[in-house]
Design a protein around this motif. Structure first.
Motif, PDB file in Angstrom:
ATOM      1  N   GLY A 122     -17.955  11.032   2.531  1.00 57.50           N
ATOM      2  CA  GLY A 122     -16.782  10.355   3.075  1.00 57.50           C
ATOM      3  C   GLY A 122     -16.919   9.965   4.533  1.00 57.50           C
ATOM      4  N   ALA A 123     -17.581  10.803   5.319  1.00 55.36           N
ATOM      5  CA  ALA A 123     -17.716  10.534   6.745  1.00 55.36           C
ATOM      6  C   ALA A 123     -18.609   9.337   7.032  1.00 55.36           C
ATOM      7  N   THR A 124     -19.346   8.855   6.025  1.00 51.63           N
ATOM      8  CA  THR A 124     -20.187   7.664   6.200  1.00 51.63           C
ATOM      9  C   THR A 124     -19.569   6.426   5.569  1.00 51.63           C
ATOM     10  N   MET A 125     -18.471   6.580   4.834  1.00 52.88           N
ATOM     11  CA  MET A 125     -17.951   5.496   4.010  1.00 52.88           C
ATOM     12  C   MET A 125     -17.218   4.426   4.798  1.00 52.88           C
ATOM     13  N   CYS A 126     -17.466   3.183   4.417  1.00 54.56           N
ATOM     14  CA  CYS A 126     -16.686   2.041   4.883  1.00 54.56           C
ATOM     15  C   CYS A 126     -16.293   1.200   3.668  1.00 54.56           C
ATOM     16  N   PHE A 127     -15.151   0.552   3.740  1.00 53.60           N
ATOM     17  CA  PHE A 127     -14.696  -0.285   2.632  1.00 53.60           C
ATOM     18  C   PHE A 127     -13.842  -1.418   3.168  1.00 53.60           C
ATOM     19  N   ASN A 128     -13.676  -2.430   2.338  1.00 51.58           N
ATOM     20  CA  ASN A 128     -12.940  -3.608   2.799  1.00 51.58           C
ATOM     21  C   ASN A 128     -11.468  -3.529   2.414  1.00 51.58           C
ATOM     22  N   ARG A 129     -10.719  -4.533   2.894  1.00 49.07           N
ATOM     23  CA  ARG A 129      -9.275  -4.538   2.663  1.00 49.07           C
ATOM     24  C   ARG A 129      -8.930  -4.608   1.177  1.00 49.07           C
ATOM     25  N   ARG A 130      -9.718  -5.340   0.410  1.00 46.24           N
ATOM     26  CA  ARG A 130      -9.448  -5.452  -1.030  1.00 46.24           C
ATOM     27  C   ARG A 130      -9.535  -4.097  -1.703  1.00 46.24           C
ATOM     28  N   THR A 131     -10.443  -3.255  -1.250  1.00 47.46           N
ATOM     29  CA  THR A 131     -10.533  -1.907  -1.803  1.00 47.46           C
ATOM     30  C   THR A 131      -9.264  -1.123  -1.509  1.00 47.46           C
ATOM     31  N   LEU A 132      -8.800  -1.205  -0.273  1.00 48.62           N
ATOM     32  CA  LEU A 132      -7.569  -0.492   0.086  1.00 48.62           C
ATOM     33  C   LEU A 132      -6.406  -0.959  -0.780  1.00 48.62           C
ATOM     34  N   GLU A 133      -6.303  -2.267  -1.005  1.00 45.17           N
ATOM     35  CA  GLU A 133      -5.240  -2.795  -1.858  1.00 45.17           C
ATOM     36  C   GLU A 133      -5.361  -2.255  -3.281  1.00 45.17           C
ATOM     37  N   LEU A 134      -6.570  -2.184  -3.773  1.00 46.73           N
ATOM     38  CA  LEU A 134      -6.784  -1.699  -5.136  1.00 46.73           C
ATOM     39  C   LEU A 134      -6.405  -0.230  -5.270  1.00 46.73           C
ATOM     40  N   VAL A 135      -6.680   0.540  -4.228  1.00 46.80           N
ATOM     41  CA  VAL A 135      -6.353   1.968  -4.247  1.00 46.80           C
ATOM     42  C   VAL A 135      -4.854   2.201  -4.198  1.00 46.80           C
ATOM     43  N   LEU A 136      -4.146   1.416  -3.392  1.00 46.68           N
ATOM     44  CA  LEU A 136      -2.740   1.715  -3.108  1.00 46.68           C
ATOM     45  C   LEU A 136      -1.733   0.851  -3.859  1.00 46.68           C
ATOM     46  N   ASP A 137      -2.112  -0.372  -4.233  1.00 50.96           N
ATOM     47  CA  ASP A 137      -1.125  -1.332  -4.721  1.00 50.96           C
ATOM     48  C   ASP A 137      -1.207  -1.551  -6.228  1.00 50.96           C
ATOM     49  N   ASN A 138      -1.472  -0.493  -6.981  1.00 47.66           N
ATOM     50  CA  ASN A 138      -1.608  -0.663  -8.433  1.00 47.66           C
ATOM     51  C   ASN A 138      -0.294  -0.463  -9.174  1.00 47.66           C
ATOM     52  N   GLY A 139       0.764  -0.076  -8.482  1.00 46.48           N
ATOM     53  CA  GLY A 139       2.073   0.075  -9.106  1.00 46.48           C
ATOM     54  C   GLY A 139       2.249   1.344  -9.917  1.00 46.48           C
ATOM     55  N   ILE A 140       1.278   2.241  -9.859  1.00 45.00           N
ATOM     56  CA  ILE A 140       1.350   3.492 -10.623  1.00 45.00           C
ATOM     57  C   ILE A 140       1.203   4.653  -9.649  1.00 45.00           C
ATOM     58  N   ASP A 141       2.113   5.601  -9.708  1.00 43.85           N
ATOM     59  CA  ASP A 141       2.027   6.783  -8.843  1.00 43.85           C
ATOM     60  C   ASP A 141       0.856   7.651  -9.278  1.00 43.85           C
ATOM     61  N   ILE A 142       0.025   8.030  -8.327  1.00 44.98           N
ATOM     62  CA  ILE A 142      -1.160   8.814  -8.623  1.00 44.98           C
ATOM     63  C   ILE A 142      -0.853  10.299  -8.546  1.00 44.98           C
ATOM     64  N   GLU A 143      -1.506  11.080  -9.401  1.00 43.87           N
ATOM     65  CA  GLU A 143      -1.448  12.535  -9.332  1.00 43.87           C
ATOM     66  C   GLU A 143      -2.644  13.000  -8.497  1.00 43.87           C
ATOM     67  N   LEU A 144      -2.407  13.237  -7.207  1.00 48.96           N
ATOM     68  CA  LEU A 144      -3.523  13.579  -6.331  1.00 48.96           C
ATOM     69  C   LEU A 144      -4.162  14.917  -6.693  1.00 48.96           C
ATOM     70  N   ASN A 145      -3.452  15.765  -7.408  1.00 48.75           N
ATOM     71  CA  ASN A 145      -4.043  17.031  -7.832  1.00 48.75           C
ATOM     72  C   ASN A 145      -5.220  16.821  -8.779  1.00 48.75           C
ATOM     73  N   HIS A 146      -5.309  15.633  -9.384  1.00 47.25           N
ATOM     74  CA  HIS A 146      -6.400  15.337 -10.300  1.00 47.25           C
ATOM     75  C   HIS A 146      -7.561  14.612  -9.621  1.00 47.25           C
ATOM     76  N   VAL A 147      -7.426  14.346  -8.332  1.00 45.64           N
ATOM     77  CA  VAL A 147      -8.479  13.673  -7.576  1.00 45.64           C
ATOM     78  C   VAL A 147      -9.334  14.729  -6.892  1.00 45.64           C
ATOM     79  N   GLN A 148     -10.642  14.698  -7.149  1.00 46.26           N
ATOM     80  CA  GLN A 148     -11.539  15.697  -6.575  1.00 46.26           C
ATOM     81  C   GLN A 148     -11.609  15.568  -5.056  1.00 46.26           C
ATOM     82  N   MET A 149     -11.931  14.372  -4.576  1.00 43.92           N
ATOM     83  CA  MET A 149     -11.947  14.071  -3.149  1.00 43.92           C
ATOM     84  C   MET A 149     -11.623  12.593  -2.972  1.00 43.92           C
ATOM     85  N   HIS A 150     -11.084  12.262  -1.834  1.00 48.04           N
ATOM     86  CA  HIS A 150     -10.706  10.866  -1.563  1.00 48.04           C
ATOM     87  C   HIS A 150     -11.915   9.937  -1.612  1.00 48.04           C
TER      88      HIS A 150
END
Length: 318
Positions: A166-194
């Motif tokens: 994660g400390a090396t990761m870079c991503f573009n704006r489209r990725t951020l939109e895909l992560v956040l703007d999908n219209g479905i609430d995420i269960e973060l307890n099921h996510v291993q790491m961001h």
């Protein structure tokens, strides 16, 4: 087209010892168009006071969110939710590393090559990650981790292994939109790491690039939330502790199920869907597990890791 400004998303927690070195390395980058968004995760030391001094020094470039202690994954999720949607690119950042001077310029150059469709009219999700230069607490180099990949990053790897530090990761704006703007609430307890979650998403729906040349000095010390393994013995001890702690929890399957719930309808590659469905399907007997392995195309990045994966499937851990 998005501008070339990059926003650094940094989560801090009791980071007073090293954070000045990290911030200095950010503002000494060869790519000058940088903004920094810091979320403090409830520090009890002088971390916030140090950040406020840098806000005086760089008033147009640093913002601070002070929050309660919610842990690594949720803290970075909050950072993404508060990210500046006008900038073109984003980086995750830890508080205790030091960035190599060309980290951001290398990342932006590569992302700009990968983020547009062949027709040049549609922006696609893209993320890059790199190897790290492991160091001791005094930033003396010890090893490069991870080493060169045996196979290309892909969805078939991302389902069962995270190669994105994660400390090396870079991503573009489209990725951020895909992560956040999908219209479905995420269960973060099921996510291993961001970082793993983003690797999983972009490997299925965009372009992932791994650069074997380190972009950070990855400081190893007693307070690392997540760290690299410099030796085989360290790696084996870490895996054994993880095995004992998470036995019967099916964490990888739960993450894959959450991914399918949110993004399953977006996948157009039918083979990806077949492999995803096969991975999350229950395997109640040795025969079912053996049959699954015969059709499984998932892989990790070394022969020992792949043998371990097959063993964990056969004994019902995964």
């Amino acid at each position: 087209m998005p501008n070339n400004t990059l926003q650094v998303l940094m989560s801090t927690y009791n980071g007073e010892v090293y954070i000045e070195e990290q911030l200095n390395s950010i503002f000494e980058q060869s790519h000058a168009a940088i903004k920094v968004l810091i979320r403090d995760d409830g520090s009890k030391d002088n971390t916030v006071a140090i950040v406020r001094q840098y806000m005086i020094q760089y008033p147009e470039h640093i913002e601070l969110i002070e929050g309660d202690n919610v842990g690594v994954v949720r803290s970075f999720w909050i950072l993404m939710q508060h990210a500046d949607r006008k900038v073109g690119y984003f980086c995750f950042c830890d508080q205790d590393d030091v960035w190599i001077q060309d980290k951001t310029s290398r990342a932006i150059q590569k992302m700009s090559e990968l983020e547009w469709s062949k027709q040049g009219s549609e922006q696609v999700p893209v993320m890059i990650c790199t190897a790290t230069q492991l160091t001791n607490e005094q930033l003396e180099p010890t090893a490069i981790w991870p080493g060169p990949l045996a196979k290309e990053p892909s969805f078939y790897n991302a389902l069962i292994q995270n190669i994105a530090v994660g400390a090396t990761m870079c991503f573009n704006r489209r990725t951020l939109e895909l992560v956040l703007d999908n219209g479905i609430d995420i269960e973060l307890n099921h996510v291993q790491m961001h970082d793993w979650w983003i690797y999983l998403i972009v490997s299925a729906l965009g372009n992932v690039y791994f650069d074997p040349s380190p972009s950070i000095f990855y400081r190893q010390h007693s307070n690392n939330a997540v760290g690299g393994e410099a030796t085989i013995a360290e790696k084996m001890r870490k895996k054994w502790r993880s095995y004992r702690k998470h036995k019967n929890q099916k964490l990888l399957v739960k993450q894959a199920m959450e991914f399918k719930r949110i993004y399953g309808d977006c996948i157009i590659n039918m083979d990806m869907l077949v492999q995803l469905d096969a991975f999350i399907a229950p395997r109640r007997s040795w025969i079912e597990r053996f049959r699954y392995l015969r059709i499984c195309r998932l892989y990790r990045q070394s022969l020992p890791e792949n043998l371990l994966f097959r063993f964990l499937i056969m004994n019902g851990y995964i």
